[in-house]
Write a protein that holds these residues in place. Structure first.
Motif, PDB file in Angstrom:
ATOM      1  N   LEU A   1      -2.825  10.362  -0.219  1.00  0.00           N
ATOM      2  CA  LEU A   1      -2.897   9.071  -1.202  1.00  0.00           C
ATOM      3  C   LEU A   1      -3.458   7.795  -0.484  1.00  0.00           C
ATOM      4  O   LEU A   1      -2.958   7.509   0.489  1.00  0.00           O
ATOM      5  CB  LEU A   1      -1.677   8.979  -1.920  1.00  0.00           C
ATOM      6  N   MET A   2      -4.363   7.179  -1.285  1.00  0.00           N
ATOM      7  CA  MET A   2      -4.899   5.619  -0.700  1.00  0.00           C
ATOM      8  C   MET A   2      -4.720   4.842  -2.026  1.00  0.00           C
ATOM      9  O   MET A   2      -5.530   5.039  -2.664  1.00  0.00           O
ATOM     10  CB  MET A   2      -6.109   5.802   0.047  1.00  0.00           C
ATOM     11  N   ALA A   3      -3.676   4.067  -1.984  1.00  0.00           N
ATOM     12  CA  ALA A   3      -3.575   3.378  -3.232  1.00  0.00           C
ATOM     13  C   ALA A   3      -3.019   2.041  -2.630  1.00  0.00           C
ATOM     14  O   ALA A   3      -2.057   1.826  -2.001  1.00  0.00           O
ATOM     15  CB  ALA A   3      -2.518   3.911  -4.250  1.00  0.00           C
ATOM     16  N   THR A   4      -3.899   1.033  -2.961  1.00  0.00           N
ATOM     17  CA  THR A   4      -3.302  -0.408  -2.623  1.00  0.00           C
ATOM     18  C   THR A   4      -4.094  -1.743  -3.329  1.00  0.00           C
ATOM     19  O   THR A   4      -5.111  -1.267  -3.995  1.00  0.00           O
ATOM     20  CB  THR A   4      -3.949  -0.481  -1.148  1.00  0.00           C
ATOM     21  N   HIS A   5      -3.299  -2.579  -3.333  1.00  0.00           N
ATOM     22  CA  HIS A   5      -3.848  -3.774  -3.836  1.00  0.00           C
ATOM     23  C   HIS A   5      -4.580  -4.261  -2.558  1.00  0.00           C
ATOM     24  O   HIS A   5      -4.439  -3.740  -1.474  1.00  0.00           O
ATOM     25  CB  HIS A   5      -2.706  -4.666  -4.267  1.00  0.00           C
ATOM     26  N   SER A   6      -5.367  -5.441  -2.761  1.00  0.00           N
ATOM     27  CA  SER A   6      -6.310  -5.889  -1.458  1.00  0.00           C
ATOM     28  C   SER A   6      -7.321  -4.813  -0.902  1.00  0.00           C
ATOM     29  O   SER A   6      -7.484  -4.850   0.390  1.00  0.00           O
ATOM     30  CB  SER A   6      -5.301  -6.314  -0.616  1.00  0.00           C
ATOM     31  N   GLY A   7      -7.682  -3.851  -1.799  1.00  0.00           N
ATOM     32  CA  GLY A   7      -8.606  -3.018  -1.400  1.00  0.00           C
ATOM     33  C   GLY A   7      -9.784  -3.606  -0.823  1.00  0.00           C
ATOM     34  O   GLY A   7     -10.268  -2.844  -0.013  1.00  0.00           O
ATOM     35  N   MET A   8     -10.299  -4.608  -1.282  1.00  0.00           N
ATOM     36  CA  MET A   8     -11.695  -5.269  -0.668  1.00  0.00           C
ATOM     37  C   MET A   8     -11.342  -5.497   0.687  1.00  0.00           C
ATOM     38  O   MET A   8     -11.951  -5.196   1.595  1.00  0.00           O
ATOM     39  CB  MET A   8     -12.224  -6.358  -1.729  1.00  0.00           C
ATOM     40  N   THR A   9     -10.151  -6.174   0.940  1.00  0.00           N
ATOM     41  CA  THR A   9      -9.775  -6.530   2.500  1.00  0.00           C
ATOM     42  C   THR A   9      -9.720  -5.469   3.193  1.00  0.00           C
ATOM     43  O   THR A   9     -10.258  -5.348   4.448  1.00  0.00           O
ATOM     44  CB  THR A   9      -8.457  -7.556   2.255  1.00  0.00           C
ATOM     45  N   LEU A  10      -8.770  -4.455   2.722  1.00  0.00           N
ATOM     46  CA  LEU A  10      -8.294  -3.320   3.658  1.00  0.00           C
ATOM     47  C   LEU A  10      -9.324  -2.037   3.830  1.00  0.00           C
ATOM     48  O   LEU A  10      -9.088  -1.343   4.915  1.00  0.00           O
ATOM     49  CB  LEU A  10      -6.957  -2.801   3.073  1.00  0.00           C
TER      50      LEU A  10
ATOM     51  N   ASP B   1       0.547   3.043  13.961  1.00  0.00           N
ATOM     52  CA  ASP B   1       1.620   2.153  13.712  1.00  0.00           C
ATOM     53  C   ASP B   1       1.480   1.084  12.765  1.00  0.00           C
ATOM     54  O   ASP B   1       2.420   0.873  12.134  1.00  0.00           O
ATOM     55  CB  ASP B   1       2.100   1.753  15.137  1.00  0.00           C
ATOM     56  N   MET B   2       0.348   0.884  12.335  1.00  0.00           N
ATOM     57  CA  MET B   2       0.125  -0.223  11.344  1.00  0.00           C
ATOM     58  C   MET B   2       0.381   0.393   9.955  1.00  0.00           C
ATOM     59  O   MET B   2       0.512  -0.259   9.006  1.00  0.00           O
ATOM     60  CB  MET B   2      -1.404  -0.501  11.476  1.00  0.00           C
ATOM     61  N   LEU B   3       0.448   1.893   9.779  1.00  0.00           N
ATOM     62  CA  LEU B   3       0.717   2.503   8.723  1.00  0.00           C
ATOM     63  C   LEU B   3       2.210   2.836   8.360  1.00  0.00           C
ATOM     64  O   LEU B   3       2.461   3.219   7.309  1.00  0.00           O
ATOM     65  CB  LEU B   3      -0.201   3.628   8.428  1.00  0.00           C
ATOM     66  N   THR B   4       2.874   2.637   9.311  1.00  0.00           N
ATOM     67  CA  THR B   4       4.154   2.938   9.552  1.00  0.00           C
ATOM     68  C   THR B   4       5.081   2.667   8.172  1.00  0.00           C
ATOM     69  O   THR B   4       5.841   3.592   7.681  1.00  0.00           O
ATOM     70  CB  THR B   4       4.980   2.531  10.696  1.00  0.00           C
ATOM     71  N   ASP B   5       5.077   1.331   7.610  1.00  0.00           N
ATOM     72  CA  ASP B   5       5.585   0.671   6.659  1.00  0.00           C
ATOM     73  C   ASP B   5       5.245   1.053   5.294  1.00  0.00           C
ATOM     74  O   ASP B   5       5.604   0.919   4.269  1.00  0.00           O
ATOM     75  CB  ASP B   5       5.768  -0.823   6.611  1.00  0.00           C
ATOM     76  N   PHE B   6       4.110   2.003   5.260  1.00  0.00           N
ATOM     77  CA  PHE B   6       3.427   1.874   3.905  1.00  0.00           C
ATOM     78  C   PHE B   6       3.444   3.703   3.518  1.00  0.00           C
ATOM     79  O   PHE B   6       2.389   3.862   2.789  1.00  0.00           O
ATOM     80  CB  PHE B   6       2.047   1.466   4.078  1.00  0.00           C
ATOM     81  N   ALA B   7       4.307   4.245   3.738  1.00  0.00           N
ATOM     82  CA  ALA B   7       4.401   5.820   3.453  1.00  0.00           C
ATOM     83  C   ALA B   7       4.410   5.997   1.879  1.00  0.00           C
ATOM     84  O   ALA B   7       5.270   5.068   1.487  1.00  0.00           O
ATOM     85  CB  ALA B   7       5.453   6.496   4.132  1.00  0.00           C
ATOM     86  N   PRO B   8       3.912   6.697   1.278  1.00  0.00           N
ATOM     87  CA  PRO B   8       4.035   6.636  -0.299  1.00  0.00           C
ATOM     88  C   PRO B   8       5.216   7.264  -0.887  1.00  0.00           C
ATOM     89  O   PRO B   8       5.671   7.216  -2.037  1.00  0.00           O
ATOM     90  CB  PRO B   8       2.836   7.688  -0.670  1.00  0.00           C
ATOM     91  N   ASP B   9       6.341   7.941  -0.053  1.00  0.00           N
ATOM     92  CA  ASP B   9       7.346   8.455  -0.365  1.00  0.00           C
ATOM     93  C   ASP B   9       8.318   7.619  -1.286  1.00  0.00           C
ATOM     94  O   ASP B   9       8.779   7.867  -2.206  1.00  0.00           O
ATOM     95  CB  ASP B   9       8.225   9.117   0.682  1.00  0.00           C
ATOM     96  N   ARG B  10       8.350   6.361  -1.014  1.00  0.00           N
ATOM     97  CA  ARG B  10       9.100   5.500  -1.478  1.00  0.00           C
ATOM     98  C   ARG B  10       8.781   5.163  -3.125  1.00  0.00           C
ATOM     99  O   ARG B  10       9.618   4.801  -3.975  1.00  0.00           O
ATOM    100  CB  ARG B  10       9.186   3.893  -0.951  1.00  0.00           C
ATOM    101  N   LEU B  11       7.565   5.526  -3.568  1.00  0.00           N
ATOM    102  CA  LEU B  11       7.152   5.341  -4.837  1.00  0.00           C
ATOM    103  C   LEU B  11       6.692   6.616  -5.692  1.00  0.00           C
ATOM    104  O   LEU B  11       6.436   6.669  -6.793  1.00  0.00           O
ATOM    105  CB  LEU B  11       5.533   4.726  -4.766  1.00  0.00           C
TER     106      LEU B  11
ATOM    107  N   PRO C   1       0.694  -1.354   0.046  1.00  0.00           N
ATOM    108  CA  PRO C   1       0.144   0.013  -0.004  1.00  0.00           C
ATOM    109  C   PRO C   1       0.819   1.130  -0.052  1.00  0.00           C
ATOM    110  O   PRO C   1       1.889   1.333   0.678  1.00  0.00           O
ATOM    111  CB  PRO C   1      -0.841  -0.060   1.360  1.00  0.00           C
ATOM    112  N   ALA C   2       0.169   2.588  -0.516  1.00  0.00           N
ATOM    113  CA  ALA C   2       0.964   3.512  -0.441  1.00  0.00           C
ATOM    114  C   ALA C   2      -0.208   4.529   0.171  1.00  0.00           C
ATOM    115  O   ALA C   2      -1.274   4.942  -0.194  1.00  0.00           O
ATOM    116  CB  ALA C   2       1.186   4.200  -1.744  1.00  0.00           C
ATOM    117  N   LEU C   3       0.232   5.024   1.315  1.00  0.00           N
ATOM    118  CA  LEU C   3      -0.873   5.558   2.306  1.00  0.00           C
ATOM    119  C   LEU C   3      -0.114   6.800   3.164  1.00  0.00           C
ATOM    120  O   LEU C   3       0.560   6.665   3.998  1.00  0.00           O
ATOM    121  CB  LEU C   3      -1.415   4.716   3.396  1.00  0.00           C
ATOM    122  N   GLY C   4      -0.508   7.987   2.717  1.00  0.00           N
ATOM    123  CA  GLY C   4      -0.141   9.083   3.403  1.00  0.00           C
ATOM    124  C   GLY C   4      -0.063  10.245   2.742  1.00  0.00           C
ATOM    125  O   GLY C   4      -0.447  10.394   1.387  1.00  0.00           O
TER     126      GLY C   4
END
Length: 393
Positions: A335-344, A363-373, A322-325
């Motif tokens: 931005l909210m962009a993710t595979h598994s959107g139905m689940t999440l 804390d659950m979103l820590t690893d999913f900041a969009p900066d990396r993309l 996911p890219a969330l932030g």
């Protein structure tokens, strides 16, 4: 004064975050260039799971989202349940795949993901019409997993938004967006403008187009290309006398109930033929092969027909996560962009709303900041494509 927040995208992610923002007291408007749920949300296998999803932070996010779905349906008291708490059956026929399944189950056990192993007799009792390869002597049942009827889920979210006086503007495309330190301004296809405090982009596979207006490039899988990472066939049958009330993952075919006795079929090994520009004919190679596999899998399938085949186009960030932030230093566009959107969707809706309104990032979103993309948009024609991370599960 309540915060004025726009959400672009009326799929399950956009509607879920709009609902949670309204609960938090925001004045919310949803914009979509088409109708609610008519994009990626409409064409989905809609399997709610955390099975085999890595890294561990992504697994935990999906596992928590399963619980969020169950809580939401329980609290809604809906007379048209969208969530089917069915569990998933899975088995393997060849030694290599069986070993991979056993190793995955070991990892899931360490993560306390619920499942049980059953023998051949118990599997045949659970699935009365199934025809099993003699090599299959055991199966795994992942009891927490669910299925969704996407249209009913969208209907429930829309009902909640009406109750909370959220304005849902359909067939109104956002043409331009502008972000300053003070506000966000949108120009719409009808010439009108919207201005407010924050904007949430829940635009799925179209996210890159709008992000580009902020001078940024976003690493997303191209959902329009003929590629099994980007696309998947989904076939729908006529009503059949088959007692299937769960999801099954078999060596040749994934099958789930699709309402009224109909089944939805997926055969991942055929997805390298999937091309959004070339619809599959029900009487063509894909339809014939899926039907052959279905009749081999079940008794009572002699009268089966494939009524339609769709090509599901995935909303998938380039590295599969996911890219969330917020995407700029002004912290107005999220931005909210993710595979598994139905689940999440329900969980992310709540967590993102809490971050925007209260400024508290889970804390659950820590690893999913969009900066990396993200990177500054190339200004020169012919510039090399961004060297994003490779796609991952």
């Amino acid at each position: 004064m309540p915060q004025r927040i726009a959400v672009i995208g009326a799929g399950v992610l956009g509607l879920s975050v709009a609902r949670s923002l309204a609960i938090q007291g925001a004045q919310v408007t949803v914009f979509d260039k088409s109708l609610p749920g008519s994009g990626t949300s409409q064409i989905s296998y809609a399997w709610i799971n955390a099975n085999g999803k890595s890294p561990q932070s992504y697994h935990h996010l999906n596992a928590s989202a399963i619980d969020e779905h169950k809580r939401l349906q329980h609290e809604s008291g809906s007379n048209a349940p969208w969530l089917l708490e069915t569990g998933t059956w899975e088995w393997a026929a060849d030694a290599f795949t069986l070993k991979q399944l056993e190793l995955r189950a070991e990892k899931l056990a360490a993560l306390k993901y619920p499942f049980r192993v059953v023998d051949r007799h118990s599997l045949l009792q659970a699935l009365p019409e199934i025809q099993l390869d003699p090599r299959i002597q055991q199966a795994w049942h992942f009891s927490s997993e669910c299925l969704i009827y996407p249209s009913l889920f969208v209907a429930r979210l829309l009902a909640d938004l009406r109750e909370k006086n959220v304005e849902v503007c359909v067939n109104r495309e956002v043409i331009t967006l502008d972000e300053t330190e003070e506000n966000v301004t949108l120009t719409l296809s009808d010439g009108q403008e919207w201005q407010g405090d924050h904007l949430v982009l829940a635009t799925g596979r179209w996210s890159s187009e709008l992000i580009g207006q902020l001078g940024l490039e976003l690493g997303m899988t191209d959902a329009n290309r003929a590629d099994k990472t980007a696309c998947s066939f989904l076939a729908h049958t006529n009503p059949l006398p088959i007692q299937l009330n769960s999801n099954i993952i078999t060596p040749e075919l994934n099958v789930r109930p699709d309402g009224g006795g109909r089944l939805m079929l997926q055969a991942l090994d055929l997805d390298h033929h999937a091309d959004p520009a070339r619809p599959a004919d029900v009487n063509g190679m894909i339809g014939v092969e899926m039907l052959r596999r279905l009749r081999r899998l079940f008794t009572n399938a002699q009268g089966a027909r494939i009524e339609r085949i769709e090509v599901g186009q995935r909303s998938r960030p380039a590295d599969g996560l996911p890219a969330l932030g917020f995407v700029t230093s002004a912290q107005r566009v999220y931005l909210m962009a993710t595979h598994s959107g139905m689940t999440l969707a329900p969980l992310l809706g709540r967590l993102v709303a809490e971050e925007i309104i209260a400024g508290a990032r889970s804390d659950m979103l820590t690893d999913f900041a969009p900066d990396r993309l993200l990177r500054p948009r190339s200004e020169t024609k012919g510039s090399a494509a961004p060297a994003y991370l490779p796609a991952a599960q």
